[in-house]
Design a protein around this motif. Structure first.
Motif, short mmCIF file in Angstrom:
data_model
loop_
_atom_site.label_atom_id
_atom_site.label_comp_id
_atom_site.label_asym_id
_atom_site.label_seq_id
_atom_site.Cartn_x
_atom_site.Cartn_y
_atom_site.Cartn_z
N THR A 295 2.78 13.63 4.08
CA THR A 295 3.55 12.43 4.42
C THR A 295 3.30 11.35 3.38
O THR A 295 2.17 11.15 2.94
N PHE A 296 4.38 10.67 3.02
CA PHE A 296 4.27 9.48 2.16
C PHE A 296 4.50 8.25 3.03
O PHE A 296 5.45 8.20 3.82
N ARG A 297 3.61 7.27 2.90
CA ARG A 297 3.71 6.04 3.68
C ARG A 297 3.67 4.84 2.74
O ARG A 297 2.87 4.79 1.80
N GLN A 298 4.52 3.87 3.04
CA GLN A 298 4.52 2.62 2.26
C GLN A 298 4.46 1.45 3.23
O GLN A 298 5.28 1.33 4.13
N ARG B 279 0.84 -1.19 0.00
CA ARG B 279 0.00 0.00 0.00
C ARG B 279 0.88 1.25 0.00
O ARG B 279 1.72 1.43 0.89
N ASN B 280 0.67 2.11 -0.98
CA ASN B 280 1.36 3.39 -1.06
C ASN B 280 0.36 4.49 -0.74
O ASN B 280 -0.69 4.58 -1.40
N ARG B 281 0.67 5.30 0.25
CA ARG B 281 -0.29 6.33 0.69
C ARG B 281 0.35 7.72 0.69
O ARG B 281 1.45 7.92 1.20
N LEU B 282 -0.40 8.68 0.13
CA LEU B 282 -0.08 10.10 0.26
C LEU B 282 -1.13 10.72 1.17
O LEU B 282 -2.33 10.61 0.88
N GLN B 283 -0.69 11.36 2.24
CA GLN B 283 -1.66 11.95 3.17
C GLN B 283 -1.28 13.39 3.50
O GLN B 283 -0.10 13.77 3.52
N LYS C 82 8.76 12.11 5.22
CA LYS C 82 8.47 13.52 4.99
C LYS C 82 9.65 14.15 4.26
O LYS C 82 10.81 13.85 4.55
N LYS C 83 9.34 15.06 3.34
CA LYS C 83 10.38 15.65 2.51
C LYS C 83 11.43 16.37 3.35
O LYS C 83 12.62 16.31 3.06
N GLU C 84 10.98 17.05 4.41
CA GLU C 84 11.91 17.84 5.22
C GLU C 84 12.76 16.96 6.15
O GLU C 84 13.89 17.32 6.49
N GLU C 85 12.24 15.82 6.56
CA GLU C 85 12.89 14.99 7.58
C GLU C 85 13.40 13.65 7.06
O GLU C 85 14.21 13.00 7.70
N GLY C 86 12.93 13.21 5.91
CA GLY C 86 13.23 11.87 5.44
C GLY C 86 12.33 10.87 6.15
O GLY C 86 11.23 11.20 6.60
N VAL C 87 12.79 9.64 6.33
CA VAL C 87 12.03 8.64 7.06
C VAL C 87 12.06 9.00 8.54
O VAL C 87 13.13 9.12 9.14
#
Length: 217
Positions: A136-139, A121-125, A163-168
């Motif tokens: 946030t992107f979640r996989q 599951r790939n999620r953009l929230q 998150k783009k600013e923080e990474g994982v």
């Protein structure tokens, strides 16, 4: 001398990279309903207890519409209304409540291999309040196993948050069992380990998960 330096470094690191730990309980009641061909809707109500499962700090209502393109591919969109409560002045009776909105879209890919079912599951929230939202992107990778001549279904999953600013910045591992209590009613009991990474004072959670799902067809 080198050994003393190493011991001193480890001792100091335990303070610099301190961790917060908690045991929580997450419970969820969900209902699935087929709307039209290949399309279904899910309504979910969840409650989460923190502080060694003694304080209700979050509860939310989640609605989702899912379209099954074929046996392997599906897409969905959803909305979640979240209520978060914080303990003020270290006193349970003194709390502060904040409401948040979450919008999300999912892309699901699944494949059966013998008795295993693999799902990605790939999620953009997008979550926040008013004009203050975080993306946030979640996989999430899930593996189910169909035990021969048994109604029990073990499920393992792992998920990361990016998150783009923080990474994982967060990782989850879950292991549980699902059991059909009666027709169209499933019960799930599981254990989840969640840990924040690449952030100051990372939070580490040990979570008991209880889920009940009913399919209205």
């Amino acid at each position: 001398m080198k050994i003393n330096s190493i011991i001193l470094f480890i001792f100091l690191s335990s303070f610099v990279f301190s961790q917060e730990k908690d045991s929580q309980t997450w419970s969820t009641l969900s209902i699935d309903k087929k709307i039209v061909k290949k399309t279904e809707m899910t309504l979910k109500q969840s409650f989460r207890l923190e502080n060694n499962s003694s304080f209700l700090y979050k509860y939310f209502t989640d609605s989702r519409i899912k379209y099954n393109y074929n046996k392997m591919l599906s897409v969905s969109i959803g909305f979640r209304y979240i209520n978060e409560r914080e303990i003020e002045n270290n006193w349970l009776a003194d709390t502060n409540t904040e409401n948040k909105n979450r919008y999300y879209s999912d892309l699901h890919v699944k494949q059966n291999i013998d008795r295993f079912k693999l799902s990605l599951r790939n999620r953009l929230q997008k979550q926040g309040v008013k004009n203050d939202f975080n993306n946030t992107f979640r996989q999430k990778l899930s593996i189910d196993y169909n035990i021969k001549k048994s109604k029990l279904k073990p499920i393992f999953s792992t998920e990361y948050f990016y998150k783009k600013e923080e990474g994982v910045n967060k990782i989850r591992y879950s292991l549980g069992l699902e059991y059909p209590v009666i027709k169209d009613l499933n019960f799930y009991l599981g254990y989840r380990f969640q840990k924040e990474v690449n952030v100051p004072d990372p939070l580490e959670l040990k979570i008991l998960e209880v889920k009940i799902n009913y399919n209205l067809k």
